[in-house]
Design a protein around this motif. Structure first.
Motif, short mmCIF file in Angstrom:
data_model
loop_
_atom_site.label_atom_id
_atom_site.label_comp_id
_atom_site.label_asym_id
_atom_site.label_seq_id
_atom_site.Cartn_x
_atom_site.Cartn_y
_atom_site.Cartn_z
N GLY A 25 3.94 10.17 11.65
CA GLY A 25 4.38 9.01 10.88
C GLY A 25 5.55 9.33 9.97
N ILE A 26 6.48 8.39 9.85
CA ILE A 26 7.63 8.52 8.96
C ILE A 26 7.63 7.35 7.99
CG2 ILE A 26 10.15 8.34 8.82
CD1 ILE A 26 9.37 11.04 9.73
N ILE B 99 -3.57 11.19 -0.95
CA ILE B 99 -2.81 11.18 0.32
C ILE B 99 -1.87 12.38 0.35
CG2 ILE B 99 -1.14 9.89 1.71
CD1 ILE B 99 -2.22 7.33 0.39
N SER B 100 -2.03 13.23 1.34
CA SER B 100 -1.18 14.43 1.45
C SER B 100 0.01 14.17 2.37
CB SER B 100 -2.00 15.61 1.99
OG SER B 100 -2.48 15.33 3.29
N LEU B 101 1.08 14.90 2.15
CA LEU B 101 2.30 14.77 2.94
C LEU B 101 2.51 15.99 3.82
CD1 LEU B 101 4.72 13.38 0.19
CD2 LEU B 101 3.65 12.11 2.04
N GLN B 102 3.13 15.79 4.96
CA GLN B 102 3.47 16.89 5.86
C GLN B 102 4.92 17.33 5.70
OE1 GLN B 102 2.29 14.78 9.47
NE2 GLN B 102 0.48 16.08 9.66
N MET B 103 5.75 16.43 5.14
CA MET B 103 7.16 16.75 5.00
C MET B 103 7.80 15.82 3.99
SD MET B 103 10.37 15.46 6.13
CE MET B 103 10.08 14.53 7.63
N VAL B 104 8.74 16.37 3.20
CA VAL B 104 9.56 15.57 2.29
C VAL B 104 11.00 16.00 2.50
CG1 VAL B 104 10.09 14.97 -0.10
CG2 VAL B 104 7.71 15.44 0.58
N ASN B 105 11.88 15.01 2.70
CA ASN B 105 13.28 15.34 2.97
C ASN B 105 14.17 14.26 2.36
OD1 ASN B 105 15.48 16.72 4.15
ND2 ASN B 105 15.49 15.30 5.87
N GLN B 106 15.11 14.67 1.51
CA GLN B 106 16.06 13.72 0.94
C GLN B 106 17.38 13.84 1.66
OE1 GLN B 106 16.85 13.90 -3.29
NE2 GLN B 106 17.61 11.80 -3.29
N GLY C 90 7.08 12.69 5.83
CA GLY C 90 6.32 12.86 7.06
C GLY C 90 4.84 12.80 6.72
N ILE C 91 4.07 12.04 7.50
CA ILE C 91 2.68 11.79 7.12
C ILE C 91 1.84 11.53 8.36
CG2 ILE C 91 3.00 9.28 6.89
CD1 ILE C 91 1.27 9.48 4.32
N GLN C 92 0.54 11.79 8.25
CA GLN C 92 -0.36 11.43 9.35
C GLN C 92 -0.30 9.92 9.57
OE1 GLN C 92 -3.69 14.39 7.63
NE2 GLN C 92 -4.42 13.06 9.27
N PRO C 93 -0.15 9.48 10.82
CA PRO C 93 0.02 8.04 11.08
C PRO C 93 -1.09 7.17 10.49
CG PRO C 93 0.52 9.31 13.04
CD PRO C 93 -0.04 10.28 12.04
N ASP C 94 -2.33 7.66 10.49
CA ASP C 94 -3.43 6.84 10.00
C ASP C 94 -3.42 6.67 8.47
OD1 ASP C 94 -4.01 9.57 9.81
OD2 ASP C 94 -6.17 9.22 9.80
N LEU C 95 -2.58 7.45 7.79
CA LEU C 95 -2.47 7.35 6.33
C LEU C 95 -1.24 6.55 5.90
CD1 LEU C 95 -3.29 11.05 5.31
CD2 LEU C 95 -4.86 9.09 5.35
N ALA C 96 -0.39 6.21 6.86
CA ALA C 96 0.92 5.63 6.53
C ALA C 96 0.82 4.32 5.76
CB ALA C 96 1.74 5.46 7.79
N ASP C 97 -0.01 3.39 6.22
CA ASP C 97 -0.09 2.09 5.57
C ASP C 97 -0.58 2.21 4.13
OD1 ASP C 97 0.79 0.97 7.90
OD2 ASP C 97 -1.03 -0.19 8.32
#
Length: 452
Positions: A387-388, A415-422, A432-439
């Motif tokens: 998820g983005i 909610i934990s993140l897998q990636m942060v990019n500016q 970047g996040i697990q799709p089921d946590l995106a909403d």
């Protein structure tokens, strides 16, 4: 002079086309009208383009096409009947539909492209007939007439910018409205070739730039672009004005109102864009403008998310010390004709994010095998669903605490993140996040930033 594009939902039936007619008739500056194929009339309906693709499939497989041809004809005939257009006016359209299966095509891809393009091609002819019948002189303009050229990629064509010179010669001096089909152009060999998804938006943007329009109006079924997906947040804040770059970032990451590629010709021509609602034309909509024209910049303009991505995670100690490491990865991707979206990295880790809708399983398997054999990573993982979330705003540029306002509500909601990019432009932060946590993540960020 305005270029006005109407989407499929705006042209789905006679009632909708009456709205379009009223909108066009209300402003003489609406000179160029770009139309899509008729869309769905109700939830379980089939778009005309999808009917045409079924027709193409049946033609290729030498299956009887009588039923599908009649279904396609019925869609156009029902619109014509709403306006009491004489049936003899549709004879040429009926003949074109029947003739599609009898023509010779250079390949199956060109066959599919020609069939799909006819949704717009036929509808533009019909709209011109109906508008004229209703007392507003209108003329169908074939993209071939104005030299709208594309490359030889039949179903994902790229516009040939040399066409602008030809488009600019289009005669606008008459009192006619010019009705132009969206979604396709012609190759130098004279074959129809379609743009990718949202291709009618691209045509509208091309025409606006080619004719140096004062405004490009994109009519759809919403009254504005919203700061977040209304399916996630009820009654979200609308966006009155945004920049080209903000729209590009948000469209790419999930905003479905406007095709992210379609805005490029308008950017190049400095054309202002107005997203409006066919069903509520008096609403001001959303303006998309150059950065110099934006007023009252807010910290965040919008939040978008999409689950159409996949990711490859690679770990190898001291990869940052190895000269040419990234080049070796890119050479493998090139070998398998794979493009990537993002490549955030650390001293021992690298993540490559892909648009999974553009990948085949064979490409994935071959890429992973080659990376494993040639790069020999300590860890190699394929994440098939990634998820983005994109947080975008000109007001984030040089803003202290922007990341804190985004990350803190996620921490508070566990909610934990897998990636942060500016991004280098400083107007967007990608998560970047697990799709089921995106909403849930989008809700938390929106409620904190917009103080709901």
């Amino acid at each position: 002079m305005k270029v006005s594009k109407f989407g499929g939902s705006s042209l789905a039936d006679g009632n909708q086309l009456q709205r379009v007619f009223d909108i066009v008739a209300s402003d003489i500056d609406r000179k160029i009208i770009v139309v899509s194929a008729p869309g769905k009339r109700f939830n379980d309906d089939i778009k005309v383009t999808d009917l045409l693709l079924k027709y193409a499939e049946a033609t290729i497989n030498d299956v009887n096409t009588i039923t599908i041809i009649e279904s396609i004809k019925e869609r156009y005939h029902s619109i014509a009947e709403y306006f009491n257009l004489p049936q003899e006016s549709l004879i040429d359209l009926d003949e074109q539909i029947a003739h599609l299966s009898q023509r010779h095509y250079r390949s199956f891809d060109y066959l599919y492209a020609a069939f799909a393009a006819h949704g717009e091609y036929l509808n533009a002819q019909l709209v011109a007939k109906i508008f004229t019948h209703l007392g507003m002189p209108s003329r169908f303009v074939d993209p071939k007439e104005i030299g709208l050229l594309v490359d030889n990629n039949a179903r994902s064509a790229t516009f040939d910018s040399s066409s602008y010179a030809s488009i600019a010669t289009l005669d606008l001096s008459t009192n006619e409205r010019l009705i132009i089909p969206g979604f396709f152009g012609y190759t130098k060999n004279g074959d129809m070739a379609t743009f990718s998804r949202g291709g009618s938006d691209i045509t509208g943007s091309i025409m606006a730039r080619g004719l140096d329009a004062d405004l490009y109006e994109n009519f759809t079924d919403v009254s504005a672009i919203y700061a977040v997906n209304p399916k996630i947040i009820s009654n979200p804040q609308s966006i009155k004005q945004m920049t080209y770059d903000e729209m590009r970032e948000l469209s790419y990451a999930g905003f479905a109102v406007f095709h992210d590629e379609a805005i490029i010709p308008a950017i190049q021509g400095g054309i202002r864009i107005n997203i409006k609602n066919t069903n509520d034309p008096s609403a001001p909509g959303t303006f998309i403008v150059p950065p110099t024209e934006v007023q009252n910049t807010t910290p965040v303009t919008g939040i978008a998310n999409s689950n159409r991505f996949a990711a490859l995670y690679l770990h190898r100690y001291l990869l940052n010390k190895e000269v040419g490491f990234t080049l070796r990865i890119l050479e493998i991707l090139k070998r398998h004709n794979i493009s990537y979206e993002h490549m955030p990295s650390g001293i021992d880790d690298l993540t490559i994010i892909f648009d999974k809708t553009s990948l085949s399983q064979q490409q994935i398997d071959n890429m992973l095998a080659d990376i494993s054999a040639e790069i020999k990573p300590d860890t190699l993982k394929w994440l098939p669903s990634y998820g983005i979330i994109m947080i975008v705003g000109e007001g984030m540029r040089n803003r202290i605490g922007a990341l804190t306002e985004i990350v803190t509500p996620l921490k508070e909601n566990g909610i934990s993140l897998q990636m942060v990019n500016q991004g280098a432009s400083e107007i967007s932060i990608m998560l970047g996040i697990q799709p089921d946590l995106a909403d849930n993540a989008v809700k938390a960020i929106y409620n904190n930033i917009f103080k709901v």
